[in-house]
Write an enzyme that holds these catalytic residues in place. Structure first.
Site, PDB file in Angstrom:
ATOM      1  CG  ASP A  80     -13.845   0.324  -7.148  1.00 42.83           C
ATOM      2  OD1 ASP A  80     -14.724  -0.410  -6.667  1.00 42.83           O
ATOM      3  OD2 ASP A  80     -13.679   1.507  -6.814  1.00 42.83           O
ATOM      4  CB  CYS A  98     -13.806   2.046   1.529  1.00 40.87           C
ATOM      5  SG  CYS A  98     -14.950   1.635   2.848  1.00 40.87           S
ATOM      6  CB  ALA A 155     -16.733  -0.680   0.096  1.00 41.87           C
ATOM      7  CD  GLU A 191      -2.632   1.608   0.217  1.00 43.65           C
ATOM      8  OE1 GLU A 191      -3.455   0.788  -0.214  1.00 43.65           O
ATOM      9  OE2 GLU A 191      -2.468   2.736  -0.311  1.00 43.65           O
ATOM     10  N   GLY A 218      -6.746   0.855   4.232  1.00 43.50           N
ATOM     11  CA  GLY A 218      -8.204   1.047   4.214  1.00 43.50           C
ATOM     12  C   GLY A 218      -8.686   1.582   2.884  1.00 43.50           C
ATOM     13  N   GLY A 219      -7.764   2.119   2.078  1.00 50.10           N
ATOM     14  CA  GLY A 219      -8.113   2.558   0.724  1.00 50.10           C
ATOM     15  C   GLY A 219      -9.084   3.720   0.698  1.00 50.10           C
ATOM     16  CG  HIS A 268     -46.666  -2.603  15.781  1.00 44.27           C
ATOM     17  ND1 HIS A 268     -46.905  -1.873  14.636  1.00 44.27           N
ATOM     18  CD2 HIS A 268     -47.352  -1.974  16.783  1.00 44.27           C
ATOM     19  CE1 HIS A 268     -47.721  -0.867  14.921  1.00 44.27           C
ATOM     20  NE2 HIS A 268     -48.002  -0.899  16.219  1.00 44.27           N
ATOM     21  N   GLY A 274     -25.199  10.381  -9.445  1.00 45.41           N
ATOM     22  CA  GLY A 274     -25.088   9.011  -8.947  1.00 45.41           C
ATOM     23  C   GLY A 274     -24.914   9.111  -7.434  1.00 45.41           C
ATOM     24  CB  ALA A 317     -20.331  13.599  -8.482  1.00 40.07           C
TER      25      ALA A 317
HETATM   26  P1  NAI Z   1     -21.800   6.945 -10.904  1.00 39.65           P
HETATM   27  O1  NAI Z   1     -21.333   6.309 -12.144  1.00 39.65           O
HETATM   28  O2  NAI Z   1     -22.585   6.170  -9.934  1.00 39.65           O
HETATM   29  O3  NAI Z   1     -22.694   8.233 -11.257  1.00 39.65           O
HETATM   30  C1  NAI Z   1     -22.219   9.244 -12.101  1.00 39.65           C
HETATM   31  C2  NAI Z   1     -23.398   9.973 -12.689  1.00 39.65           C
HETATM   32  O4  NAI Z   1     -22.896  11.054 -13.463  1.00 39.65           O
HETATM   33  C3  NAI Z   1     -24.231   9.109 -13.621  1.00 39.65           C
HETATM   34  O5  NAI Z   1     -25.576   9.198 -13.236  1.00 39.65           O
HETATM   35  C4  NAI Z   1     -23.976   9.722 -14.996  1.00 39.65           C
HETATM   36  O6  NAI Z   1     -25.095   9.649 -15.839  1.00 39.65           O
HETATM   37  C5  NAI Z   1     -23.638  11.156 -14.637  1.00 39.65           C
HETATM   38  N1  NAI Z   1     -22.814  11.848 -15.616  1.00 39.65           N
HETATM   39  C6  NAI Z   1     -21.741  11.348 -16.278  1.00 39.65           C
HETATM   40  N2  NAI Z   1     -21.223  12.287 -17.103  1.00 39.65           N
HETATM   41  C7  NAI Z   1     -21.970  13.416 -16.917  1.00 39.65           C
HETATM   42  C8  NAI Z   1     -21.947  14.732 -17.480  1.00 39.65           C
HETATM   43  N3  NAI Z   1     -21.033  15.077 -18.379  1.00 39.65           N
HETATM   44  N4  NAI Z   1     -22.866  15.617 -17.066  1.00 39.65           N
HETATM   45  C9  NAI Z   1     -23.797  15.276 -16.151  1.00 39.65           C
HETATM   46  N5  NAI Z   1     -23.885  14.053 -15.602  1.00 39.65           N
HETATM   47  C10 NAI Z   1     -22.981  13.137 -15.980  1.00 39.65           C
HETATM   48  O7  NAI Z   1     -20.494   7.593 -10.258  1.00 39.65           O
HETATM   49  P2  NAI Z   1     -20.221   8.318  -8.883  1.00 39.65           P
HETATM   50  O8  NAI Z   1     -21.477   8.819  -8.250  1.00 39.65           O
HETATM   51  O9  NAI Z   1     -19.148   9.290  -9.190  1.00 39.65           O
HETATM   52  O10 NAI Z   1     -19.661   7.145  -8.004  1.00 39.65           O
HETATM   53  C11 NAI Z   1     -18.516   6.401  -8.435  1.00 39.65           C
HETATM   54  C12 NAI Z   1     -18.586   4.987  -7.961  1.00 39.65           C
HETATM   55  O11 NAI Z   1     -18.490   4.944  -6.545  1.00 39.65           O
HETATM   56  C13 NAI Z   1     -19.900   4.343  -8.338  1.00 39.65           C
HETATM   57  O12 NAI Z   1     -19.705   3.046  -8.770  1.00 39.65           O
HETATM   58  C14 NAI Z   1     -20.688   4.391  -7.066  1.00 39.65           C
HETATM   59  O13 NAI Z   1     -21.639   3.358  -6.979  1.00 39.65           O
HETATM   60  C15 NAI Z   1     -19.605   4.284  -6.008  1.00 39.65           C
HETATM   61  N6  NAI Z   1     -20.046   4.947  -4.797  1.00 39.65           N
HETATM   62  C16 NAI Z   1     -20.906   4.283  -4.004  1.00 39.65           C
HETATM   63  C17 NAI Z   1     -21.421   4.891  -2.901  1.00 39.65           C
HETATM   64  C18 NAI Z   1     -22.412   4.148  -2.091  1.00 39.65           C
HETATM   65  O14 NAI Z   1     -22.529   2.926  -2.231  1.00 39.65           O
HETATM   66  N7  NAI Z   1     -23.198   4.818  -1.273  1.00 39.65           N
HETATM   67  C19 NAI Z   1     -21.055   6.246  -2.513  1.00 39.65           C
HETATM   68  C20 NAI Z   1     -20.170   6.864  -3.450  1.00 39.65           C
HETATM   69  C21 NAI Z   1     -19.687   6.210  -4.546  1.00 39.65           C
END
Ligand code: NAI
Length: 480
Positions: A326, A57, A334, A49, A54-55, A459, A195, A283
């Protein structure tokens, strides 16, 4: 803590045991990347590493964002506390304080991982590793050898959209990495991508007084979730004052000294508008860390989408080299990486693990209200022409939710008409992240919706809505 670990931690600038082509150390397994990798059962293991254990996450992802989301939750419930008979005057938010708390939480978790490494006698090699043929990993001038396997778990990183002028510059164009370390919030923030990352940070920053504009290219926010979940969230966010713009293409970004202007097209290019904000948070997805780690030299191939190509045992195209997390493909979550780590560990140890069912990986977005799901969306059921029935129960009809005032959202269960199979389940509401697991257990064990109904739900609980949604899909809903 680090001092006490000197016996097990080696740094790339430490004098090598033997230099040059000689092997410095030999292990059964070497894991490249100290994120959610596995504890390798009964095998001598090293983890390479370059940063904190922990990376993403633990250090700049799941854990600190959940701490900040809880600060955001406290801020928003305090604003409504008068209704609950608790009057708090002069509510002030301070992102710097919340950020520092989130860092402490992260550090505690990272130290926890260090402790676990020590407890399980895993050698931690500090430095950047490069895989080499012959199941070797080079770190600095040391070459370490794996007798059984090399596991690649190098994860992913944030990405900008340089082609439209949105290169991450860490000041006006930031990523979640920087957002997690801000001392102060900007007055206005445009978030590109709705997202999980975009949704969670929109929630956090709005609660800390920022005027947030959330821009999503696809027709609805949280596009991978069920359309009804997206609708509830869009309505809830707009009610809170977040400007939600979906179906929007950012065509150009103009960067000023302390502001960014975005040119946006909506309605398939028919309408044009501009959004100006003090900062832009990218994002729009993550890029995998597959460059400069020696993949090609070892014969490890990538998929068309740039992930490491793996077989059903997570072995790459080079025997003895595995990939997890990933880098091994979506979903980039994660808990999917954790499970892959455990499965690969068992495979390397000669066991036969329960195969991972990728359509049973729950998805959770921890914004308020939370969104959680497993299996198919209703649109996917329609596309696949499945004969299904949707059972639904709103939290507005749930006693516990009324008591806490958290009545937004619903539970929806998609039931196969013939066999009663749970095709998909969707929960929007407080604690959705916890409630989804009842349905995860059910799907993993192939319980029918009828069997979910047989379980007595205490309940009053939010989970009763799961039982009611099950009943609704059977045409027997009770409390609505
Ligand atoms: P994501 O791929 O989930 O979402 C990115 C979003 O950006 C998509 O809806 C896409 O349509 C949109 N997008 C892409 N290009 C765009 C543009 N030019 N203009 C406007 N919108 C655009 O990626 P995100 O949210 O960055 O997360 C990355 C990874 O990390 C994902 O796989 C996600 O599931 C994971 N993650 C998971 C979390 C959780 O489980 N709670 C929390 C944070 C991240």
């Amino acid at each position: 803590m680090v001092g006490s670990l000197r016996s097990t931690i080696r740094r790339s600038d430490d004098p090598p045991i033997r230099q040059g082509e000689f092997v410095a150390n030999s292990f059964d397994v070497i894991v490249l990347g100290g994120g959610p990798a596995g504890y390798i059962l009964g095998l001598s293991t090293a983890v390479v590493e370059q940063d904190k254990l922990g990376g993403v996450c633990v250090n700049i992802g799941c854990i600190p964002t959940k701490a900040l989301l809880h600060s955001a939750y406290i801020a928003s419930i305090l604003k409504e506390s008068k209704e609950f008979g608790v009057e708090v005057s002069n509510i002030k938010t301070d992102y710097g304080v919340a950020m520092k708390r989130s860092r402490r939480v992260s550090d505690q978790n990272s130290k926890g991982v260090e402790f676990l490494m020590k407890k399980h006698k895993i050698t931690v090699i500090k430095g950047t590793g490069v895989v080499q043929p012959g199941k070797k990993v080079k770190v600095g001038s040391d070459v370490h050898e794996a007798k059984k396997a090399v596991v690649i778990a190098t994860g992913s990183r944030v990405k900008g959209i340089p082609q439209i002028g949105l290169e991450i510059n860490k000041t006006t164009v930031i990523s979640s990495d920087e957002a997690l370390l801000l001392e102060r919030v900007p007055d206005t923030l445009a978030i590109i991508g709705a997202g999980a990352v975009g949704m969670e940070f929109a929630d956090i920053f709005q609660a800390f007084g920022v005027k947030v504009t959330l821009i999503e290219a696809l027709p609805r926010i949280l596009p991978i979730e069920d359309a009804e979940s997206s609708d509830v969230l869009a309505k809830s966010y707009r009610k809170r004052g977040i400007d939600v713009i979906a179906g929007a293409k950012v065509t150009k970004a103009t960067l000023g000294k302390d502001k960014v202007t975005l040119d946006i097209e909506t309605g398939g290019g028919g309408e044009k508008k501009q959004v100006t904000a003090g900062a832009v948070l990218m994002a729009a997805g993550r890029a995998v860390n597959t460059e400069n780690i020696g993949l090609k030299e070892c014969g490890i191939q990538l998929t068309d989408r740039g992930f490491i190509k793996v077989d059903k045992n997570l072995q790459t195209t080079a025997p003895g080299y595995y990939a997890i997390g990933d880098v091994a493909g979506p979903p980039m979550l994660a808990h999917k990486g954790f499970r892959e780590g455990a499965v690969v560990a068992e495979i390397i140890a000669g066991q036969k693990p329960h195969p991972i069912k990728y359509d049973n990986v729950p998805s959770v977005t921890y914004c308020h209200p939370e969104v959680a799901s497993i299996g198919l969306t209703e649109d996917q059921c329609k596309e696949k022409k499945l004969d299904y029935v949707a059972g639904k129960f709103p939290f507005s009809a749930n006693g516990r939710a009324r008591g806490t005032g958290e009545t937004e959202g619903f539970v929806k269960i998609l039931r196969d008409k013939k066999y009663g199979e749970i095709l998909g389940a969707h929960i929007v509401g407080a604690h959705a992240s916890e409630m989804i697991h009842e349905l995860a257990v059910a799907r993993e064990n192939e319980y029918t919706v009828e069997e979910v109904d047989l379980a007595i739900h205490a309940h009053p609980t939010m989970s009763e809505a799961v039982g009611e949604a099950a009943l609704d899909s059977l045409g027997r809903v009770l409390h609505i």
